[in-house]
Write a protein that holds these residues in place. Structure first.
Motif, PDB file in Angstrom:
ATOM      1  N   ARG A 103     -11.374  -2.371   5.905  1.00 52.83           N
ATOM      2  CA  ARG A 103     -12.103  -4.013   5.345  1.00 52.83           C
ATOM      3  C   ARG A 103     -11.009  -4.747   5.362  1.00 52.83           C
ATOM      4  O   ARG A 103      -9.750  -4.202   4.403  1.00 52.83           O
ATOM      5  CB  ARG A 103     -13.017  -3.487   4.658  1.00 52.83           C
ATOM      6  CG  ARG A 103     -13.907  -3.067   4.461  1.00 52.83           C
ATOM      7  CD  ARG A 103     -14.900  -3.768   5.606  1.00 52.83           C
ATOM      8  NE  ARG A 103     -16.180  -2.659   5.545  1.00 52.83           N
ATOM      9  CZ  ARG A 103     -17.637  -3.224   4.648  1.00 52.83           C
ATOM     10  NH1 ARG A 103     -17.439  -3.577   3.815  1.00 52.83           N
ATOM     11  NH2 ARG A 103     -18.950  -1.842   5.366  1.00 52.83           N
ATOM     12  N   ILE A 104     -10.824  -6.531   5.748  1.00 52.87           N
ATOM     13  CA  ILE A 104      -9.907  -7.103   4.846  1.00 52.87           C
ATOM     14  C   ILE A 104     -10.193  -7.860   3.714  1.00 52.87           C
ATOM     15  O   ILE A 104     -11.721  -8.066   2.769  1.00 52.87           O
ATOM     16  CB  ILE A 104     -10.222  -8.392   5.385  1.00 52.87           C
ATOM     17  CG1 ILE A 104      -9.926  -8.006   7.099  1.00 52.87           C
ATOM     18  CG2 ILE A 104      -9.796  -9.455   5.307  1.00 52.87           C
ATOM     19  CD1 ILE A 104      -9.020  -7.755   7.042  1.00 52.87           C
ATOM     20  N   PRO A 105      -9.224  -7.321   3.004  1.00 55.52           N
ATOM     21  CA  PRO A 105      -9.812  -7.726   1.089  1.00 55.52           C
ATOM     22  C   PRO A 105      -9.427  -9.088   1.356  1.00 55.52           C
ATOM     23  O   PRO A 105      -7.952 -10.087   1.584  1.00 55.52           O
ATOM     24  CB  PRO A 105      -8.447  -6.844   0.718  1.00 55.52           C
ATOM     25  CG  PRO A 105      -7.394  -6.908   1.649  1.00 55.52           C
ATOM     26  CD  PRO A 105      -7.991  -6.628   3.205  1.00 55.52           C
ATOM     27  N   LEU A 106     -10.079  -9.582   0.371  1.00 48.72           N
ATOM     28  CA  LEU A 106     -10.201 -11.072   0.008  1.00 48.72           C
ATOM     29  C   LEU A 106     -10.418 -11.052  -1.580  1.00 48.72           C
ATOM     30  O   LEU A 106      -9.805 -12.944  -1.756  1.00 48.72           O
ATOM     31  CB  LEU A 106     -11.710 -11.774   0.126  1.00 48.72           C
ATOM     32  CG  LEU A 106     -12.279 -10.999   2.334  1.00 48.72           C
ATOM     33  CD1 LEU A 106     -13.081 -12.097   2.331  1.00 48.72           C
ATOM     34  CD2 LEU A 106     -10.362 -12.528   3.073  1.00 48.72           C
ATOM     35  N   LEU A 107     -10.345 -10.624  -2.603  1.00 47.31           N
ATOM     36  CA  LEU A 107     -10.174 -10.976  -4.005  1.00 47.31           C
ATOM     37  C   LEU A 107      -9.771  -9.578  -4.699  1.00 47.31           C
ATOM     38  O   LEU A 107     -10.329  -8.038  -4.803  1.00 47.31           O
ATOM     39  CB  LEU A 107     -11.785 -10.466  -4.291  1.00 47.31           C
ATOM     40  CG  LEU A 107     -11.540 -11.130  -6.175  1.00 47.31           C
ATOM     41  CD1 LEU A 107     -11.142 -12.821  -5.318  1.00 47.31           C
ATOM     42  CD2 LEU A 107     -12.883 -11.014  -6.985  1.00 47.31           C
ATOM     43  N   ALA A 108      -7.566  -9.547  -4.956  1.00 43.12           N
ATOM     44  CA  ALA A 108      -7.388  -8.987  -4.851  1.00 43.12           C
ATOM     45  C   ALA A 108      -6.719  -9.190  -6.330  1.00 43.12           C
ATOM     46  O   ALA A 108      -6.261  -9.891  -6.462  1.00 43.12           O
ATOM     47  CB  ALA A 108      -6.278  -8.311  -3.698  1.00 43.12           C
ATOM     48  N   THR A 109      -6.176  -8.090  -6.714  1.00 41.07           N
ATOM     49  CA  THR A 109      -5.610  -8.389  -8.318  1.00 41.07           C
ATOM     50  C   THR A 109      -4.475  -7.689  -8.027  1.00 41.07           C
ATOM     51  O   THR A 109      -3.836  -6.499  -7.873  1.00 41.07           O
ATOM     52  CB  THR A 109      -6.182  -7.760  -9.818  1.00 41.07           C
ATOM     53  OG1 THR A 109      -6.270  -7.141  -9.929  1.00 41.07           O
ATOM     54  CG2 THR A 109      -7.528  -8.690  -9.244  1.00 41.07           C
TER      55      THR A 109
END
Length: 734
Positions: free
Chosen positions: A503-509
């Motif tokens: 899956r395309i990561p769109l919110l990452a820290t």
């Protein structure tokens, strides 16, 4: 000490007869040889020596020993050792002999109270010295060591005859106690074991953890996680209550799982500032036998905040406009906006939130707690390589936060070639710098980590929060993300689009140095206002800012700032301190002598020395390991400037010896078996007294000096050879 000495022989009839015959034969032969020489004096002395050698050999043949016996003058000692560790406060001892069978169970310490009473051993005092002594956990490790008191007993108690050991067997430190038991067996000291406590848990509900943050912000919700441990066989629903020291009370229904642990959280919104105590209580269950472990409390500090945020953008796209409005209307945030407007002769401006240029130097930039980088790049009229280096240092050395918010212009790709490229949590596709657009709205989907994260918490419960995210208005553009970098935490992914990495990561820290970094992969968060105004949009960005600035604002003064990792310290875990120190002129202090005096809850003080971790930023680091749970005080001191900074932190955790754990009677049974002792029930003290009274007096200490050896046989052989030689000479053979 009485000492008796004696000479003994380990003779047999055969050895006596052989010795007598040997002596007689030797005497006859020696006399014949002396007479043949004409009774010469020299020959007589030689024959006398030979005869003496034979006599000595005859004596050694009967194995003589010099024996010394040491008998102590004092009476034998009995050591009564009883466990005083925290686990002995467990209430799980059922007194079956009591007249009321439904009476509440006793604590393990109460069950052995008579054994620990010196008066209970008066019947033995006429014959033995009875010493009653407790042993408890070590102050440093909070664990019980059964080996040490047993191993030290022979040296501690004179003329030790036996040991009475009363414990639940729950040893958590030191060497295996059976090693001490093996030595006691060699000394003839038996252990009379008195196991106490139930080897299985009684029906119980225990509140084992309350993980409140170190501090919160007035007017902002604080999430207080907790954990309940249940030994009941059935699931049940209960209502927990969180009470604050200023009178607030919050309740929450919790479904407690059977025979396991249940984790949940209570949300509290503090109204004022100051130091508070939070107390969480779990109601007692009707089937529960132990109700005194259903409550925990923890301190928390509530502050007023004024976080400084810098937003850097190229042009006023919708995402930028609504973000600026959200931050400007937050009473705890002071926002500064820098709008470059590439292609125009001057930067954008407007109300008081705008600044004309990027902060010049460390002094100005280090004031910001969080920096948002929009669709800007490394270009004329935008950011420079030096400014990117300073932003990296701000995050790495001063614990500030950095938010990447790429846009359709794809300008951020040029930043990835600077030092900021190391901070980005994801890998972008250089073949598609403008990202991907769609006519139909796309949606986020929270990952398992995102469901639990404070950043993505838009509703009070996990299920409600998941429903909110599913119902948020969609976005129509997203960044060309290939995958998340190693060490990054993905909170949300594209609901429909995948690639070879998933899956395309769109919110990452991710954490970089002392600070935190966030990547927002769409420019459509402003659409969350549809139909609900600022309910979700403002809440999300407010949580982001406070999460990123949390550590940076733990404790700060005029010239010093102190923060630590992790932000919820645990007992017996390494705690890393970071300090930013300025000199009197406001410049970062280089080569400073920084130390912290750390005072534990017990009052024990320890000094932690700090070392320089970045002279340009005035960063210093130190390490400390907390061995106690509870509140600690820190006094940060700079020798060069004389400045001090006082702070506090709270260490979570429980001692290795915890109330409520099952007892381990098999440990005591093994000790008794190895030492040839006995296992006795706690309520049968008379049996112990009678057994000890019947013990025989200890045998005296014996020292034996063997006067015979294999050398005695050699002497005999030499004597015999000499005697035969004399005899042969006497009869004329020589």
């Amino acid at each position: 000490m009485n000492v008796s000495r004696s000479l003994t022989f380990l003779w047999t009839p055969w050895s006596v007869a052989a010795s007598a015959l040997l002596v007689l034969v030797a005497a006859g032969l020696c006399f014949v040889a002396w007479r043949r020489s004409g009774y010469r004096r020299s020959q007589g002395m030689l024959e006398g020596l030979r005869f003496a050698i034979v006599c000595l050999g005859a004596v050694l043949l009967n194995q003589p020993e010099w024996v010394e016996e040491y008998r102590p003058e004092e009476k034998p000692s009995v050591a009564v050792l009883w466990d005083a560790s925290p686990s002995m406060e467990t209430r799980d001892v059922i007194q079956t002999r009591r007249p009321v069978p439904t009476a509440a169970p006793l604590t393990r310490r109460e069950a052995i109270a008579s054994l620990a009473d010196a008066a209970s051993w008066d019947k033995l005092r006429g014959r033995m010295n009875v010493v009653v002594q407790s042993f408890s956990p070590k102050a440093t490790g909070h664990g019980t060591d059964l080996y040490a008191p047993l191993a030290q007993a022979p040296e501690t108690f004179q003329n030790l005859r036996g040991i009475v050991l009363a414990s639940d067997g729950d040893w958590t430190e030191g060497q295996p106690p059976v090693q001490a038991a093996a030595r006691l067996r060699s000394l003839g000291v038996p252990i009379f074991a008195v196991p106490v406590g139930s080897p299985t848990r009684l029906p119980d509900i225990e509140l084992i953890n309350l993980d409140a943050p170190t501090f919160g912000v007035a007017g902002k919700a604080v999430r207080v996680p907790f954990t309940i441990d249940s030994s009941l066989p059935r699931e049940h629903v209960t209502t927990v209550t969180l009470k604050t020291s200023d009178g607030d009370e919050i309740t929450k229904d919790v479904r407690v799982a059977p025979m396991g642990r249940t984790s949940d959280a209570v949300v509290w919104k503090p109204k004022g500032t100051g130091d508070f105590t939070l107390a969480l209580n779990v109601p007692a269950h009707p089937d529960e036998l132990i109700s005194d472990n259903n409550r925990l409390s923890t301190p928390i500090s509530i502050r007023e905040e004024k976080l400084k945020v810098l937003v850097v953008e190229s042009y006023p796209r919708w995402e930028y406009r609504y973000l600026r409005n959200a931050l400007s209307r937050d009473p705890g945030v002071e926002v500064s906006c820098l709008l470059f407007h590439p292609g125009l002769s001057k930067a954008g401006g407007g109300n008081k939130d705008y600044i004309k240029q990027f902060p010049a130097g460390l002094d100005e930039l280090s004031k910001y707690d969080v920096v948002f980088i929009g669709d800007v790049g490394l270009d004329d009229g935008q950011l420079t390589s030096e400014q990117c280096r300073l932003l990296k240092g701000l995050v790495e050395h001063q614990a500030s936060g950095l938010v990447f918010m790429p846009g359709i212009q794809g300008r951020q790709f040029s930043l990835l070639e600077t030092e900021l490229g190391d901070l980005c949590p994801v890998t972008l596709d250089p073949a598609q710098p403008g990202g991907w657009g769609s006519r139909t709205p796309n949606h986020f989907e929270l990952t398992e980590l995102g469901r639990r994260s404070l950043l993505t918490k838009l509703a009070d419960t996990e299920d409600e929060n998941a429903e909110v995210w599913e119902g948020l208005p969609g976005f129509q553009w997203y960044a060309p993300v290939l995958r998340a970098k190693a060490g990054s935490d993905v909170l949300a992914v594209h609901k429909d689009i995948t690639n070879e990495s998933g899956r395309i990561p769109l919110l990452a820290t991710r954490t970089f140095g002392a600070g935190k970094v966030l990547f927002m992969g769409t420019d459509g968060a402003w659409r969350w206002r549809k139909g609900v105004e600022d309910k979700y949009h403002y809440r999300f960005w407010g949580q982001v800012v406070r999460w990123m600035a949390y550590q940076r604002n733990m404790a700060k003064g005029e010239t010093m700032r102190l923060y630590y990792v992790p932000d919820q310290p645990r007992m017996n875990k390494v705690l890393t301190f970071h300090a930013n120190v300025m000199d009197r002129s406001g410049e970062p202090l280089r080569g400073g002598d920084i130390s912290a005096r750390i005072t534990a809850p017990s009052g024990k003080a320890e000094v932690a020395r700090f070392t320089s971790a970045g002279d340009e930023w005035g960063e210093y680091t130190g390490r400390f390991t907390a061995t106690e749970a509870g509140p600690y005080k820190v006094a940060l001191i700079c020798k060069q400037t004389g400045a001090t900074l006082d702070a506090t932190f709270f260490v979570q955790g429980a001692s290795a010896e915890r109330i409520g754990r099952p007892s381990r009677p098999e440990v005591l049974e093994e000790l008794a078996r190895v030492t040839r002792g006995k296992v006795v029930e706690p309520d049968k003290l008379d049996d112990v007294v009678r057994t000890l009274a019947a013990l025989p007096d200890p045998p005296p200490a014996v020292r034996r000096l063997q006067l015979w050896s294999h050398g005695g046989v050699a002497v005999v052989m030499i004597g015999l050879m000499g005697a035969f030689w004399v005899g042969r000479k006497a009869v004329g053979l020589v």
